[in-house]
Scaffold this motif. Structure first.
Motif, short mmCIF file in Angstrom:
data_model
loop_
_atom_site.label_atom_id
_atom_site.label_comp_id
_atom_site.label_asym_id
_atom_site.label_seq_id
_atom_site.Cartn_x
_atom_site.Cartn_y
_atom_site.Cartn_z
N LEU A 74 3.55 11.05 -5.85
CA LEU A 74 4.67 11.64 -6.59
C LEU A 74 4.27 12.00 -8.01
CD1 LEU A 74 7.63 9.40 -5.36
CD2 LEU A 74 7.38 11.85 -4.98
N GLU A 75 3.38 11.22 -8.61
CA GLU A 75 2.90 11.55 -9.95
C GLU A 75 2.06 12.82 -9.93
OE1 GLU A 75 0.86 8.02 -11.08
OE2 GLU A 75 2.70 6.89 -11.54
N GLN A 76 1.28 12.98 -8.87
CA GLN A 76 0.42 14.16 -8.75
C GLN A 76 1.20 15.40 -8.30
OE1 GLN A 76 -2.44 12.72 -5.90
NE2 GLN A 76 -3.69 11.66 -7.44
N ASN A 77 2.28 15.17 -7.55
CA ASN A 77 3.08 16.27 -7.00
C ASN A 77 4.57 15.96 -7.18
OD1 ASN A 77 0.97 18.02 -5.23
ND2 ASN A 77 0.48 15.84 -5.07
N PRO A 78 5.08 16.14 -8.39
CA PRO A 78 6.49 15.81 -8.64
C PRO A 78 7.49 16.69 -7.89
CG PRO A 78 5.51 16.93 -10.53
CD PRO A 78 4.38 16.63 -9.59
N GLN B 176 3.74 6.32 -4.99
CA GLN B 176 3.86 6.48 -6.43
C GLN B 176 2.79 7.43 -6.97
OE1 GLN B 176 4.49 2.87 -8.51
NE2 GLN B 176 4.40 3.78 -10.54
N THR B 177 1.55 7.25 -6.51
CA THR B 177 0.47 8.13 -6.95
C THR B 177 0.71 9.56 -6.52
OG1 THR B 177 -1.14 6.32 -6.84
CG2 THR B 177 -2.01 8.56 -6.78
N GLN C 38 12.33 1.47 -3.69
CA GLN C 38 12.02 0.96 -5.03
C GLN C 38 11.30 2.01 -5.87
OE1 GLN C 38 9.49 -2.50 -5.05
NE2 GLN C 38 9.99 -3.04 -7.16
N VAL C 39 10.32 2.69 -5.27
CA VAL C 39 9.59 3.73 -5.99
C VAL C 39 10.52 4.88 -6.37
CG1 VAL C 39 7.79 5.50 -5.78
CG2 VAL C 39 7.35 3.17 -5.00
N LEU C 40 11.35 5.31 -5.45
CA LEU C 40 12.29 6.41 -5.73
C LEU C 40 13.27 6.03 -6.84
CD1 LEU C 40 13.06 7.76 -2.13
CD2 LEU C 40 11.47 8.70 -3.83
N LYS C 41 13.72 4.79 -6.82
CA LYS C 41 14.65 4.33 -7.85
C LYS C 41 13.99 4.31 -9.22
CE LYS C 41 17.90 0.60 -8.93
NZ LYS C 41 18.45 -0.71 -8.47
N GLN C 42 12.76 3.80 -9.27
CA GLN C 42 12.02 3.75 -10.54
C GLN C 42 11.83 5.13 -11.14
OE1 GLN C 42 8.42 1.75 -9.38
NE2 GLN C 42 9.27 -0.32 -9.67
N LYS C 43 11.69 6.13 -10.29
CA LYS C 43 11.45 7.49 -10.76
C LYS C 43 12.74 8.31 -10.91
CE LYS C 43 6.66 7.96 -9.36
NZ LYS C 43 6.25 8.19 -10.76
N GLY C 44 13.89 7.65 -10.73
CA GLY C 44 15.15 8.35 -10.87
C GLY C 44 15.42 9.35 -9.77
N LYS D 189 0.84 -1.21 0.00
CA LYS D 189 0.00 0.00 0.00
C LYS D 189 0.87 1.26 0.00
CE LYS D 189 -4.16 -1.78 2.30
NZ LYS D 189 -5.06 -1.64 3.47
N ALA D 190 1.94 1.22 0.79
CA ALA D 190 2.82 2.38 0.87
C ALA D 190 3.41 2.72 -0.49
CB ALA D 190 3.94 2.12 1.88
#
Length: 341
Positions: A210-214, A207-208, A233-239, A201-202
């Motif tokens: 960060l997409e809404q508020n980059p 991820q959601t 993992q999420v931070l890595k995926q988003k660079g 869930k986290a």
């Protein structure tokens, strides 16, 4: 971490001198008996560390510990496990109820049977407890707020990955974090995400968001044991998994003090954590269970192990120390996260 005989002796002595006003032997209790213990979950690095400390501490303190049960973050399983432990002869119970409201009836039943209860990490909302072994969870939220507020210069956006709000821990950390932000850093916007202590869930919520508020620049994780890996993992995926010197770096502060968090601090992936004392949770949970069986009582006040016992409406709570860990002190050998393999 290993405790020598001198430390074990000191721990036993602490029964007599645990608070400023001393203890009292009531004459109740048979001077011994079996201690039943339920572990709350085995899917968290923090709780797995605690579980490993329990038999070691039982040996040091000479506690007659029964084979443990595990309620797997399910209060109905906890209730059944406690009933089974009592049926098998437990004279005292150590538990860590994750839903702190739903355990009241079980605590009442144990009180009726004169079976003392020590709770670890969480404080039941209702129901008598002999002692709560815990750290000041409101201080966790305040420390995280102050760290992020200063790093962000008092402005910007942060995400708070909350635990379960059915738990006093989740509520304490969340409320203190939000109150501190409102009073000290009103220029910071906080997005609170109730993850229920669930890493999947986290990850989805982060991820959601960060997409809404980059332009998010800070993250507060309520529990590194379940939140750390999915967050990285999420931070890595988003660079965004970059050193603190990189303008894209998102400042991350956590709770738990597990070795994985320390390694992430050393690498610059996260910036701080509050070290929950897994070793001391195990040690003093069993310490107080044994004291209860010996008929000893305690009063509010400072202890001889750098903590403070406070009075609750339904018992007492020993608030153990939980320091903030950053790159400046991450290699401190006294931290339990640097002593486990």
């Amino acid at each position: 971490m290993k405790f020598g005989s001198a430390v074990a002796a000191a721990a036993l002595l602490a029964v007599v001198t645990a608070c400023g006003s001393g203890t009292t032997t009531t004459g109740e209790g048979g001077g011994g008996g079996k201690v039943g213990i339920d572990h709350p979950r085995a899917d968290s690095d923090f709780w797995n560390s605690y579980i490993k400390y329990v038999p070691q501490m039982a040996g040091e303190l000479k506690v007659d510990l029964m084979p443990p049960t595990n309620s797997q973050n399910d209060v109905s399983k906890l209730v059944n496990n406690v009933q089974a432990l009592v049926g098998q002869g437990a004279k005292a119970i150590v538990m860590a109820p994750q839903d702190t409201g739903a355990i009241a009836n079980t605590l009442q039943q144990l009180e009726n049977k004169k079976i003392p209860v020590v709770t670890v990490d969480t404080r039941p909302d209702k129901g008598k407890v002999y002692m709560v072994v815990r750290a000041d969870n409101r201080a966790y939220g305040t420390k995280a707020c102050e760290f992020l507020g200063e790093k962000l210069g008092g402005k910007g956006k942060v995400v708070q990955l909350q635990g379960a709000l059915s738990s006093i821990n989740g509520r304490d950390r969340s409320e203190a974090f939000l109150e501190c932000m409102k009073s000290k850093f009103p220029g910071i916007t906080v997005f609170s995400e109730p993850t229920e202590w669930d890493g999947t869930k986290a990850a989805s919520m982060l991820q959601t968001r960060l997409e809404q508020n980059p332009d998010i620049k800070g993250i507060y994780m309520h529990a590194g044991g379940v939140h750390l890996a999915p967050t990285l993992q999420v931070l890595k995926q988003k660079g965004l998994l970059v050193p603190p010197t990189d303008p894209k770096h998102i400042f991350v502060v956590s709770n738990d003090g597990i070795p994985q968090e320390f390694e992430a601090i050393r690498k610059g992936d996260i910036d701080a954590t509050v070290s929950q004392p897994a070793d001391l949770y195990a040690k003093y949970a069993l310490f107080y269970a044994k004291a209860a069986l010996e008929g000893k009582t305690f009063k509010a006040g400072p202890t001889d192990h750098d903590s403070t016992i406070i009075q609750l409406p339904n018992g007492l709570e020993d608030q153990l120390p939980a320091p903030l860990v950053t790159k400046e002190n991450v290699d401190d050998k006294s931290l339990w996260g640097n002593q486990v393999k």
